[in-house]
Design a protein around this motif. Structure first.
Motif, PDB file in Angstrom:
ATOM      1  N   ALA A 118      37.745  44.701  38.836  1.00 47.18           N
ATOM      2  CA  ALA A 118      39.399  44.592  38.903  1.00 47.18           C
ATOM      3  C   ALA A 118      39.589  43.810  40.208  1.00 47.18           C
ATOM      4  CB  ALA A 118      39.881  46.081  39.177  1.00 47.18           C
ATOM      5  N   GLY A 121      39.579  40.364  39.367  1.00 48.14           N
ATOM      6  CA  GLY A 121      40.342  39.773  38.271  1.00 48.14           C
ATOM      7  C   GLY A 121      41.762  39.611  38.948  1.00 48.14           C
ATOM      8  N   LEU A 122      42.265  40.498  39.926  1.00 46.85           N
ATOM      9  CA  LEU A 122      43.360  40.551  40.753  1.00 46.85           C
ATOM     10  C   LEU A 122      43.445  39.095  41.572  1.00 46.85           C
ATOM     11  CD1 LEU A 122      43.991  44.230  41.716  1.00 46.85           C
ATOM     12  CD2 LEU A 122      45.340  42.804  40.074  1.00 46.85           C
ATOM     13  N   THR A 125      44.066  35.934  39.470  1.00 46.30           N
ATOM     14  CA  THR A 125      45.392  35.908  38.646  1.00 46.30           C
ATOM     15  C   THR A 125      46.409  35.921  40.004  1.00 46.30           C
ATOM     16  OG1 THR A 125      45.524  38.349  38.422  1.00 46.30           O
ATOM     17  CG2 THR A 125      44.617  37.075  36.674  1.00 46.30           C
ATOM     18  N   VAL A 225      42.884  40.433  34.185  1.00 46.14           N
ATOM     19  CA  VAL A 225      42.521  41.447  35.059  1.00 46.14           C
ATOM     20  C   VAL A 225      41.624  42.466  34.266  1.00 46.14           C
ATOM     21  CG1 VAL A 225      43.241  43.462  36.470  1.00 46.14           C
ATOM     22  CG2 VAL A 225      44.378  41.308  36.824  1.00 46.14           C
ATOM     23  N   THR A 229      37.863  43.691  34.777  1.00 45.79           N
ATOM     24  CA  THR A 229      37.632  45.176  35.085  1.00 45.79           C
ATOM     25  C   THR A 229      36.619  45.655  33.900  1.00 45.79           C
ATOM     26  OG1 THR A 229      39.746  45.308  35.926  1.00 45.79           O
ATOM     27  CG2 THR A 229      38.782  47.678  35.149  1.00 45.79           C
TER      28      THR A 229
END
Length: 329
Positions: A118, A121-122, A125, A225, A229
């Motif tokens: 996660a 991904g954060l 993005t 995300v 994850t």
């Protein structure tokens, strides 16, 4: 006078459609490799040897499932081996020291690995940063945390739940581990999710063109995300498989598994540019690596030549992908 209708494009023949499927080439390569090694080693075509090959590729193959998800979105994950190593050490140490019950230790390890995914991904993005840079940094973070938490000590005396997937059951005269079965089930699950669900179609759309995917109503940030994850959670499963196979928590584990997982994805026909590929192809790619290493070992070929051949296969696979993309354009 009504103008004549333009001729309709001819439908591609079944044979042409079959040859354009990304997994056909890798499958042919796998079958040819099996034929070659069966002629050069009497031990190759045995149930016990095939079971050994699957055991050898199950950890990297599981990592490669998560890697496939990310590469389909035109990303890449260099941190998956380090995340797996940290997840394995966390599970092993919590369970061995009796800090929490073994099943809780496994659950915490899975959640922490998903948390690493996660975070990747954060950062990709929200900042945004290139996946290569984000996951390269996360590789170092996870690697350092593994050694700090473990104090560079291998964790032994693991309780039974952590090694259960390393146990075997009989299929005829062949012993197969439960972990191998779990890996195959994971491949089938993600093949279904990518091929038969809206989520899977959105993943392919994101890899083909993020802007077009956004304009069609796909929430690309949330999807990215979610993919990272999910991949992190799969790395946690790979950590459990690794611990169950070796019977220890090893802080040195996974140091080259990130590259091995990328190798499996590329050899399986998934494009590094995103939007094209099948997770079953990744399974075939992992098996190609396993078959070559096993077969060459049975033939007495030095391990350095196994690495050389694997590198050549990767270059050939990427070259074929590039040529096919140019032909499509």
């Amino acid at each position: 006078m009504t103008p004549p209708k333009p001729p309709e494009a001819a439908e591609p023949s079944p044979a042409r459609r079959l040859l354009s499927t990304p997994t056909v080439g890798p499958l042919a390569a796998l079958l040819l490799a099996c034929v070659f090694f069966s002629f050069n080693s009497d031990q190759f075509l045995t149930g016990g040897n095939f079971s050994l090959i699957i055991q050898q590729v199950m950890v990297v193959g599981t990592l490669a499932i998560g890697q496939t998800l990310i590469i389909l979105t035109a990303g890449i994950d260099l941190s998956n081996g380090a995340i797996m190593a940290f997840g394995g050490i966390l599970m092993a140490k919590l369970a061995a020291e009796g800090t929490v019950p073994p099943l809780v230790a496994i659950a915490l390890g899975l959640l922490v690995c998903a948390g690493f995914g996660a975070a990747n991904g954060l950062l990709v993005t929200l900042v945004p940063l290139p996946p290569f840079i984000v996951t390269l940094g996360m590789l170092n973070v996870a690697f350092a945390l593994t050694h700090i938490y473990s104090q560079d000590q291998t964790v032994t005396n693991l309780p039974a739940p952590l090694t259960a997937l390393g146990e075997t059951f009989a299929i005829g005269d062949t012993r197969v581990t439960y972990g191998s079965l779990l890996t195959i089930l994971l491949f089938l699950l993600f093949a279904y999710l990518l091929g038969q669900t809206a989520w899977g179609k959105h993943v392919y759309a994101l890899g083909n063109s993020p802007e077009v995917a956004r304009l069609t109503g796909i929430r690309t940030g949330r999807l990215t995300v979610g993919v990272y994850t999910t991949a992190g959670f799969v790395y946690g499963i790979a950590a459990l498989l690794l611990v169950s196979r070796t019977g220890v928590g090893d802080p040195q584990a996974g140091q080259t598994d990130n590259l091995d997982s990328i190798t499996a994805v590329v050899l399986g026909g998934t494009s590094l540019f995103g939007g094209r590929g099948l997770v079953i192809g990744t399974l075939i790619g992992a098996l190609i690596v396993g078959v070559f290493r096993n077969g060459l070992q049975l033939m007495g070929v030095a391990s350095i030549y196994q690495t050389l051949i694997t590198g050549i296969l990767v270059i050939l696979a990427v070259t074929v992908d590039q040529l096919s993309r140019r032909r499509i354009r």
